[in-house]
Design a protein around this motif. Structure first.
Motif, short mmCIF file in Angstrom:
data_model
loop_
_atom_site.label_atom_id
_atom_site.label_comp_id
_atom_site.label_asym_id
_atom_site.label_seq_id
_atom_site.Cartn_x
_atom_site.Cartn_y
_atom_site.Cartn_z
N GLY A 5 0.78 -1.22 0.00
CA GLY A 5 0.00 0.00 0.00
C GLY A 5 0.81 1.27 0.00
O GLY A 5 0.27 2.35 -0.19
N THR A 6 2.12 1.19 0.21
CA THR A 6 2.92 2.41 0.31
C THR A 6 3.16 3.07 -1.04
O THR A 6 3.62 4.20 -1.09
CB THR A 6 4.27 2.13 0.97
N ASP A 7 2.86 2.41 -2.12
CA ASP A 7 3.11 2.99 -3.44
C ASP A 7 1.95 3.85 -3.93
O ASP A 7 2.03 4.44 -4.99
CB ASP A 7 3.40 1.88 -4.46
N SER A 8 0.90 4.00 -3.16
CA SER A 8 -0.27 4.74 -3.64
C SER A 8 -0.44 6.09 -2.94
O SER A 8 -1.53 6.60 -2.83
CB SER A 8 -1.54 3.90 -3.44
N CYS A 9 0.65 6.68 -2.49
CA CYS A 9 0.58 7.93 -1.74
C CYS A 9 0.78 9.15 -2.61
O CYS A 9 1.01 10.25 -2.13
CB CYS A 9 1.59 7.90 -0.60
N GLY A 10 0.72 8.96 -3.92
CA GLY A 10 0.87 10.08 -4.81
C GLY A 10 2.29 10.59 -4.84
O GLY A 10 3.22 9.92 -4.42
N ASN A 11 2.44 11.80 -5.32
CA ASN A 11 3.79 12.35 -5.40
C ASN A 11 4.02 13.41 -4.33
O ASN A 11 4.79 14.33 -4.51
CB ASN A 11 4.07 12.90 -6.80
N SER A 12 3.37 13.27 -3.21
CA SER A 12 3.55 14.17 -2.07
C SER A 12 4.64 13.62 -1.16
O SER A 12 4.49 12.54 -0.59
CB SER A 12 2.24 14.30 -1.28
N PRO A 13 5.73 14.36 -1.00
CA PRO A 13 6.80 13.88 -0.10
C PRO A 13 6.31 13.64 1.33
O PRO A 13 6.75 12.70 1.98
CB PRO A 13 7.83 15.01 -0.15
N LYS A 14 5.39 14.47 1.83
CA LYS A 14 4.86 14.28 3.17
C LYS A 14 4.06 12.98 3.27
O LYS A 14 4.16 12.24 4.24
CB LYS A 14 3.98 15.45 3.61
N ASN A 15 3.25 12.70 2.26
CA ASN A 15 2.47 11.45 2.27
C ASN A 15 3.41 10.24 2.25
O ASN A 15 3.17 9.26 2.96
CB ASN A 15 1.53 11.39 1.08
N VAL A 16 4.45 10.31 1.46
CA VAL A 16 5.43 9.22 1.38
C VAL A 16 6.14 9.07 2.73
O VAL A 16 6.39 7.96 3.19
CB VAL A 16 6.43 9.45 0.23
N PHE A 17 6.45 10.19 3.39
CA PHE A 17 7.08 10.16 4.71
C PHE A 17 6.21 9.39 5.70
O PHE A 17 6.69 8.54 6.43
CB PHE A 17 7.28 11.61 5.19
N VAL A 18 4.90 9.67 5.69
CA VAL A 18 3.97 8.99 6.59
C VAL A 18 3.86 7.50 6.22
O VAL A 18 3.87 6.63 7.08
CB VAL A 18 2.58 9.67 6.56
N ALA A 19 3.77 7.22 4.93
CA ALA A 19 3.69 5.82 4.49
C ALA A 19 4.94 5.03 4.89
O ALA A 19 4.84 3.89 5.34
CB ALA A 19 3.49 5.76 2.98
N THR A 20 6.08 5.66 4.78
CA THR A 20 7.33 5.00 5.17
C THR A 20 7.36 4.76 6.68
O THR A 20 7.80 3.70 7.14
CB THR A 20 8.54 5.84 4.72
N PHE A 21 6.86 5.72 7.46
CA PHE A 21 6.75 5.53 8.90
C PHE A 21 5.90 4.30 9.21
O PHE A 21 6.26 3.48 10.04
CB PHE A 21 6.15 6.78 9.56
N GLU A 22 4.76 4.19 8.54
CA GLU A 22 3.86 3.05 8.78
C GLU A 22 4.54 1.73 8.42
O GLU A 22 4.39 0.74 9.13
CB GLU A 22 2.56 3.22 8.00
N GLU A 23 5.29 1.72 7.35
CA GLU A 23 6.00 0.50 6.96
C GLU A 23 7.08 0.16 7.99
O GLU A 23 7.23 -0.99 8.39
CB GLU A 23 6.62 0.68 5.58
N ASN A 24 7.81 1.17 8.45
CA ASN A 24 8.84 0.94 9.47
C ASN A 24 8.22 0.47 10.79
O ASN A 24 8.80 -0.34 11.50
CB ASN A 24 9.67 2.20 9.69
N LEU A 25 7.03 0.98 11.11
CA LEU A 25 6.32 0.53 12.30
C LEU A 25 5.93 -0.94 12.16
O LEU A 25 6.14 -1.74 13.07
CB LEU A 25 5.07 1.40 12.53
N PHE A 26 5.39 -1.30 11.02
CA PHE A 26 5.00 -2.69 10.77
C PHE A 26 6.18 -3.65 10.95
O PHE A 26 6.07 -4.68 11.60
CB PHE A 26 4.41 -2.83 9.36
N TYR A 27 7.32 -3.28 10.38
CA TYR A 27 8.50 -4.15 10.44
C TYR A 27 9.28 -4.01 11.74
O TYR A 27 10.21 -4.78 11.99
CB TYR A 27 9.41 -3.90 9.24
N GLY A 28 8.94 -3.01 12.55
CA GLY A 28 9.65 -2.82 13.82
C GLY A 28 11.08 -2.34 13.65
O GLY A 28 11.97 -2.75 14.38
N ASP A 29 11.30 -1.43 12.71
CA ASP A 29 12.63 -0.90 12.45
C ASP A 29 12.96 0.20 13.45
O ASP A 29 12.61 1.37 13.26
CB ASP A 29 12.70 -0.36 11.01
#
Length: 127
Positions: A5-29
């Motif tokens: 789902g992280t690839d559907s955040c459009g071309n907004s750097p802030k949206n990508v930042f949030v999506a990356t946070f969620e992915e890092n949370l999921f993986y426990g990084d």
């Protein structure tokens, strides 16, 4: 473990930042999470029974790691959106790929500045 789902955040750097946070949370990084948490960040985890509050980077990261350490194999981010200093993301975690044990989440975050380099406040709703 898979997270989608992280690839559907459009071309907004802030949206990508949030999506990356969620992915890092999921993986426990731990390192990636610590990089985006402000020194004085406040985390509120809202449960059915009340609100659990954590303050400060170290305490917040440890609480996030406990959350991500729970049993899950699949995660999906439905959306990550931002406006000004505010951000929101929602989706689900699941223990087994085809199981019926969806754990829906809704997370709201506030950046410390409009540059969106770290979070000063996070509120997690887990069901």
């Amino acid at each position: 473990m898979t997270f989608t789902g992280t690839d559907s955040c459009g071309n907004s750097p802030k949206n990508v930042f949030v999506a990356t946070f969620e992915e890092n949370l999921f993986y426990g990084d731990k390192d990636a999470l610590a990089e985006v948490i402000a020194d004085d960040c406040v985390l509120q985890i809202v449960h059915h029974s009340g609100v659990e509050t954590h303050t400060g980077r170290e305490d917040v990261v440890e609480a996030l790691l406990k959350l991500s350490g729970q049993s899950h194999e699949v995660g999906h981010l439905e959306a990550a959106i931002t406006h000004g200093k505010a951000a929101a993301a929602w989706g689900y975690w699941q223990a087994e790929p085809d199981g019926d044990d969806l754990r829906h989440f809704s997370h709201t975050m506030w950046f410390t500045t409009h540059k969106a380099q770290e979070f000063g406040q996070i509120r997690l709703f887990q069901v």
